[in-house]
Write a protein that holds these residues in place. Structure first.
Motif, PDB file in Angstrom:
ATOM      1  N   PHE B 193      -1.029  -7.250 -12.986  1.00 38.67           N
ATOM      2  CA  PHE B 193      -0.820  -8.434 -12.088  1.00 38.67           C
ATOM      3  C   PHE B 193       0.014  -9.191 -12.390  1.00 38.67           C
ATOM      4  N   ARG B 194       0.384  -9.297 -13.793  1.00 29.73           N
ATOM      5  CA  ARG B 194       1.474 -10.320 -14.190  1.00 29.73           C
ATOM      6  C   ARG B 194       2.903  -9.709 -13.318  1.00 29.73           C
ATOM      7  N   GLU B 195       3.045  -8.291 -13.154  1.00 26.97           N
ATOM      8  CA  GLU B 195       4.173  -8.060 -12.647  1.00 26.97           C
ATOM      9  C   GLU B 195       4.114  -7.434 -11.452  1.00 26.97           C
ATOM     10  N   LEU B 196       3.111  -7.939 -10.415  1.00 24.45           N
ATOM     11  CA  LEU B 196       3.022  -7.320  -8.977  1.00 24.45           C
ATOM     12  C   LEU B 196       4.010  -7.473  -8.198  1.00 24.45           C
ATOM     13  N   PHE B 197       4.953  -8.655  -8.424  1.00 23.59           N
ATOM     14  CA  PHE B 197       5.804  -9.033  -7.408  1.00 23.59           C
ATOM     15  C   PHE B 197       7.302  -8.700  -8.085  1.00 23.59           C
ATOM     16  N   THR B 198       7.141  -8.059  -8.978  1.00 23.09           N
ATOM     17  CA  THR B 198       8.418  -7.911  -9.888  1.00 23.09           C
ATOM     18  C   THR B 198       9.333  -6.839  -9.353  1.00 23.09           C
ATOM     19  N   PHE B 199      10.496  -7.009  -9.063  1.00 27.30           N
ATOM     20  CA  PHE B 199      11.633  -5.947  -8.783  1.00 27.30           C
ATOM     21  C   PHE B 199      12.880  -6.547  -9.118  1.00 27.30           C
ATOM     22  N   PRO B 201      16.418  -5.539  -9.000  1.00 29.13           N
ATOM     23  CA  PRO B 201      17.323  -4.500  -8.595  1.00 29.13           C
ATOM     24  C   PRO B 201      18.645  -4.506  -9.468  1.00 29.13           C
ATOM     25  N   LEU B 215       6.043  -1.135  -8.181  1.00 24.03           N
ATOM     26  CA  LEU B 215       5.946  -2.196  -6.946  1.00 24.03           C
ATOM     27  C   LEU B 215       5.296  -1.298  -5.884  1.00 24.03           C
ATOM     28  N   VAL B 219       1.164  -2.227  -4.919  1.00 24.09           N
ATOM     29  CA  VAL B 219       0.792  -2.985  -3.882  1.00 24.09           C
ATOM     30  C   VAL B 219      -0.047  -2.010  -2.880  1.00 24.09           C
ATOM     31  N   ALA B 220       0.458  -0.741  -2.795  1.00 25.63           N
ATOM     32  CA  ALA B 220      -0.322   0.183  -1.802  1.00 25.63           C
ATOM     33  C   ALA B 220      -1.369   1.139  -2.634  1.00 25.63           C
ATOM     34  N   GLY B 377       2.323   2.736   4.450  1.00 23.90           N
ATOM     35  CA  GLY B 377       1.737   3.395   3.212  1.00 23.90           C
ATOM     36  C   GLY B 377       2.094   4.742   2.784  1.00 23.90           C
ATOM     37  N   MET B 380       5.667   4.166   1.451  1.00 24.53           N
ATOM     38  CA  MET B 380       5.491   3.807   0.113  1.00 24.53           C
ATOM     39  C   MET B 380       5.176   4.839  -1.125  1.00 24.53           C
TER      40      MET B 380
END
Lengths: 111, 556
Positions: B193-199, B201, B215, B219-220, B377, B380
Motif C-alpha cells: 500500500f505504501r508504494e501503490l502509486f510509486t513509479f 521512471p 504498479l 493496481v490490477a 486489465g 496491464m
C-alpha cells in the motif's frame, strides 16, 4: 442516440472521475507524494482529511456505478475503474505531479 | 535451502514466473484482443461489415436455412466404418437445430446435429455448422478465417495446440501458477500500500522496471486474480474433471434420464413422427414471460431438440446482455403443439455464483466501457509480465557478463520474441489478411502461416541481435522490433483502406465502430511503438557516447 444511453454514459464518466479523484486524494494524503506535489509534507489533520475525502470519492464512484448498471456489472466496472484511477495517479505523480495540486487548492505550497 | 518464507516465495515467483511467463503473456495479450474478437472478425471479413442483427424469424429465415444443412461429406466418410449398414443419402433424424447470437454479431451461426441409424455408439452424432445472413437467410461462405473469434480467441485459451487439448492444459497450469505468482508477489512486496502509486521512471532501469512491474501487478490485482481463477473454473468443468463423461458415464446417462423426467422434458426420441408448431409464436410467448418477470430481453439461443419426433421440444434462452451471467431464463415448449413444458426457475445461489464467475470471464454483456476496461486489465497483465522479464535480465546481466554466462542473453531474446514479437505476429496476420488474394484456396491457412512465420522471424531476429546482452548491454532487437511494429500497424490500417475503401473518415462518419475502432487502435499502436523505438534509440546513442568516452579514457 436515445436518452437513457446518454444518461448511462454520464453516470459512467462520473464514476470514472470519482474513482480517479478518490485515488488521487488517497495518494496526496501520503507523505512521499505530498512532497512530490507541494514540496512539503502535510499536517496530520490535513492528511487525514484528504484520506477521508478519497474514501468518500471512491464510495461515490461505486454509487454511480450502481445507478448505471445491474449490480453484478456495477461492481466489475467499479473495480476496474479503481485500477485505471490508480494507474493514472501513479503516472501523473511520475511525470506531472504538480497537476494534482488542482485537486486540493486549499493546500499551500512550500515557501 | 531457504532462510525465510519470503525467500522461498521469491524463488517461486522468479522461476515459475520466468518459465510460464511466456505462456501467460500470450494468454493476456490474446485475451485482451479477444475482448473484441467479433469486431476483429468484421475487420478481417469485409463482406460481414454490417450492423448486428437480432435473432431472425424461425419460420421465414431459420427453417429454410436449417433444412439446407447436411453434414459435410468428409465427416460422413470418416464415420462410415463405425456404422452397421449403409449411410443414408440424406440425414433426416435431427437431434438438434440451434442458433446462437449476441448483440455484436451481424452474421448468425447455425448448428445442426443428426443421429445416425446403425451407429455402433448411439451417442455418436454427425453435425454441421453454417453461417447465414440473418436479414434474408442467404448462406455465407464459411471458409474465411474469423481472425478474432476463430484464431486469437483459441490462442488465448489453448495456444491452438489442439492435440489432446495440450494447449488447454498448459494454459490452465499457467493460470494456476499465476495465482501462486500473485500470492508470492504480494508476500515479496514489502510495501504493497505504501508504494501503490510509486513509479520512478528517472531511476536506474532495475528500479524503474520493478516499479512498473509492481504498479501494473498491484493496481490490477483483482483483475489478474479473478481472470486466472475464473479461467480455471471454466476449464475445470469442461476439460479437467469431465467425470460425467469418463468414469461415471453410465451414472451420467441415468442422471440425464432422471433429470429430464424431473424437468418434464423428454430425454430421447420416441420414434413417433410429429409436426412442428409455429416456433415464432413460442419465441413470442417466451418474450412475454420474460417481460412479465421484469426482465424483457432478446433471444440469445434457440434450440430445437428431436425435430420431427413426438418427443421434440423447443427451448428459448434469453441473451444475457444486461447482466454478467450468460444466456439463461430458458423456456421450453412442446414442439408439435407449442404447449409450455417448463419455465426454468431462478438459479440457486450457488449456480448464480458460478454463472457470475463464468460470465465475468466470457463477457457476453453489452457494456462498451467494461470491455475497454478488460482490455486495459489484460494489457496491464502483459506489461507486468514484460517488466518481470526486463527485471530478471537487468538484475543478472552484469554478473552473467563477468562470468561469461549466456543465460540472460537467451532469456532476453525470448523476452523480445514474446513481447514485441507477439505484437508483430498479430499484425502479420492482419496484414496478410488484407494482402492475400480473395479467392486463394486455403486462404485461412496462409493467414495462419503468416502469423507463425512473422513470429518465427521475430525469434530469429531477437537471437541474431542478442550478442550485446552477453556483454551487459541492451539488445538492439527491442528497438528494431518497435520500429517494425510501427510500420506493420500503419500498413495494416492503410491496407484496410486500399482494399476495402473503408478509411477512418468513412467508418467514423458512419459510426461503424468495429472497423473504426480497430483502425484507431492500429494507429495508436504504431504511434506508441514509434515513440518507444525513438526513446530506445536515443538511450542507445547516449550509452554509445558514454561507452566510446569510457573506452578512450581506458586507452589514455
Amino acid at each position: 442516440m436515445p436518452e437513457p444511453q446518454i444518461a448511462h454514459g454520464w453516470l459512467l464518466l462520473g464514476a470514472m472521475l470519482a474513482c480517479a479523484a478518490g485515488m488521487a486524494w488517497l495518494a496526496l494524503a501520503m507523505d512521499v507524494h505530498a512532497r512530490q506535489v507541494w514540496g512539503r509534507g502535510l499536517a496530520p489533520a490535513m492528511a487525514k482529511g484528504l484520506r477521508v475525502l478519497g474514501a468518500l470519492a471512491l464510495a461515490a464512484g461505486l454509487w454511480l456505478c450502481l445507478l448505471a448498471d445491474h449490480p453484478t456489472m456495477a461492481v466489475l466496472v467499479w473495480v476496474m475503474a479503481l485500477a485505471v484511477g490508480a494507474l493514472a495517479v501513479a503516472l501523473l505523480l511520475a511525470w506531472r505531479a504538480r497537476w494534482l495540486r488542482a485537486l486540493a487548492p486549499w493546500v499551500r505550497r512550500a515557501a | 535451502m531457504f532462510h525465510s518464507f519470503r525467500q522461498a516465495m521469491a524463488w517461486l515467483h522468479t522461476w515459475f514466473g520466468l518459465v510460464l511467463g511466456f505462456v501467460l503473456m500470450a494468454a493476456f495479450f490474446f485475451g485482451a484482443l479477444s475482448v473484441f474478437d467479433r469486431e476483429i472478425d468484421r475487420w478481417a471479413i469485409p463482406a460481414t461489415r454490417f450492423e448486428p442483427q437480432p435473432m431472425p424469424s424461425f419460420e421465414k429465415v431459420l427453417r429454410p436455412a436449417f433444412e439446407r444443412l447436411q453434414p459435410p461429406p468428409e465427416m460422413v466418410e470418416a464415420m462410415r466404418p463405425r456404422v452397421d449398414g449403409p449411410m443414408p443419402e440424406r440425414f433426416d433424424r435431427i437431434a438438434y437445430w440451434s442458433a446462437y447470437t449476441t448483440h455484436r454479431d451481424p452474421v448468425l451461426a447455425i448448428y445442426a446435429g443428426w443421429e445416425v441409424p446403425g451407429a455402433r455408439n448411439p451417442d455418436e452424432q454427425l453435425y454441421a455448422v453454417g453461417t447465414i445472413d440473418p436479414r434474408d437467410g442467404t448462406p455465407l461462405p464459411d471458409d474465411r478465417l474469423k481472425i478474432g473469434s476463430g484464431f486469437f480467441f483459441p490462442l488465448h485459451y489453448g495456444l491452438t495446440l489442439d492435440w489432446k487439448n495440450l494447449g488447454i492444459w498448459i494454459v490452465g497450469f499457467s493460470a494456476l501458477v499465476m495465482l501462486a505468482a500473485l500470492v508470492s508477489g504480494v508476500v515479496m512486496h514489502r510495501k504493497l500500500f505504501r508504494e501503490l502509486f510509486t513509479f520512478r521512471p528517472g531511476k536506474a532501469r532495475l528500479r524503474s522496471a520493478l516499479d512498473l512491474h509492481n504498479l501494473t501487478g498491484v493496481v490490477a490485482l483483482p483483475f489478474h486474480f479473478f481472470f486466472a481463477f475464473t479461467g480455471l473454473v471454466i476449464f475445470s468443468a469442461t476439460y479437467y474433471f469431465p467425470l460425467g463423461h469418463t468414469q461415471l458415464h453410465e451414472l451420467h446417462e441415468l442422471h440425464e434420464q432422471h433429470e429430464a423426467a424431473a424437468l418434464g422434458l423428454p430425454h430421447g426420441r420416441s420414434g413417433v413422427p410429429a409436426g412442428l408448431a409455429n416456433v415464432d409464436a413460442m419465441v413470442g410467448e417466451a418474450q412475454r414471460r420474460w417481460e412479465a418477470r421484469g426482465m424483457a430481453g432478446d433471444v440469445g439461443f434457440l434450440v430445437l431438440q428431436h425435430v420431427g419426433d413426438a418427443n421434440g421440444y423447443v427451448s428459448v434462452y434469453r441473451a444475457g446482455t444486461d447482466r454478467i451471467a450468460l444466456v439463461g431464463q430458458g423456456i421450453h415448449f412442446k414442439a408439435d403443439t407449442g404447449a409450455l413444458l417448463r419455465e426454468d426457475p431462478p438459479a440457486t445461489p450457488v449456480a448464480r455464483v458460478a454463472e457470475f464467475l463464468t460470465g465475468l470471464h466470457l463477457q457476453h454483456f453489452r457494456h462498451w466501457l467494461l470491455r475497454w476496461l478488460y482490455v486495459f486489465g489484460g494489457l496491464m497483465g502483459a506489461v507486468c509480465i514484460a517488466t518481470g522479464f526486463v527485471f530478471f535480465v537487468e538484475k543478472r546481466k552484469r554478473q552473467h557478463a563477468r562470468v561469461g554466462s549466456q543465460g540472460v542473453r537467451i532469456v532476453d531474446a525470448l523476452a523480445v520474441t514474446t513481447v514485441t514479437g507477439m505484437v508483430l505476429a498479430a499484425l502479420g496476420i492482419l496484414v496478410a489478411n488484407r494482402l492475400l488474394p480473395e479467392a486463394l484456396p486455403g486462404r485461412g491457412d496462409w493467414e495462419r502461416f503468416a502469423f507463425w512465420g512473422t513470429w518465427a522471424l521475430a525469434l530469429v531476429h531477437a537471437g541474431w541481435r542478442s550478442a550485446p546482452v552477453a556483454r551487459g548491454l541492451p539488445n538492439p532487437a527491442w528497438r528494431e522490433q518497435c520500429w517494425a511494429i510501427a510500420v506493420l500497424a500503419l500498413a495494416a490500417a492503410v491496407l484496410n483502406w486500399i482494399t476495402t475503401g473503408d478509411h477512418l473518415l468513412r467508418t467514423l462518419a458512419a459510426g461503424y465502430w468495429p472497423v473504426a475502432g480497430l483502425d484507431l487502435a492500429l494507429l495508436a499502436v504504431a504511434a506508441i511503438a514509434a515513440a518507444a523505438g525513438h526513446r530506445l534509440g536515443r538511450r542507445a546513442e547516449a550509452a554509445a557516447r558514454i561507452g566510446a568516452h569510457g573506452g578512450e579514457a581506458a586507452h589514455a
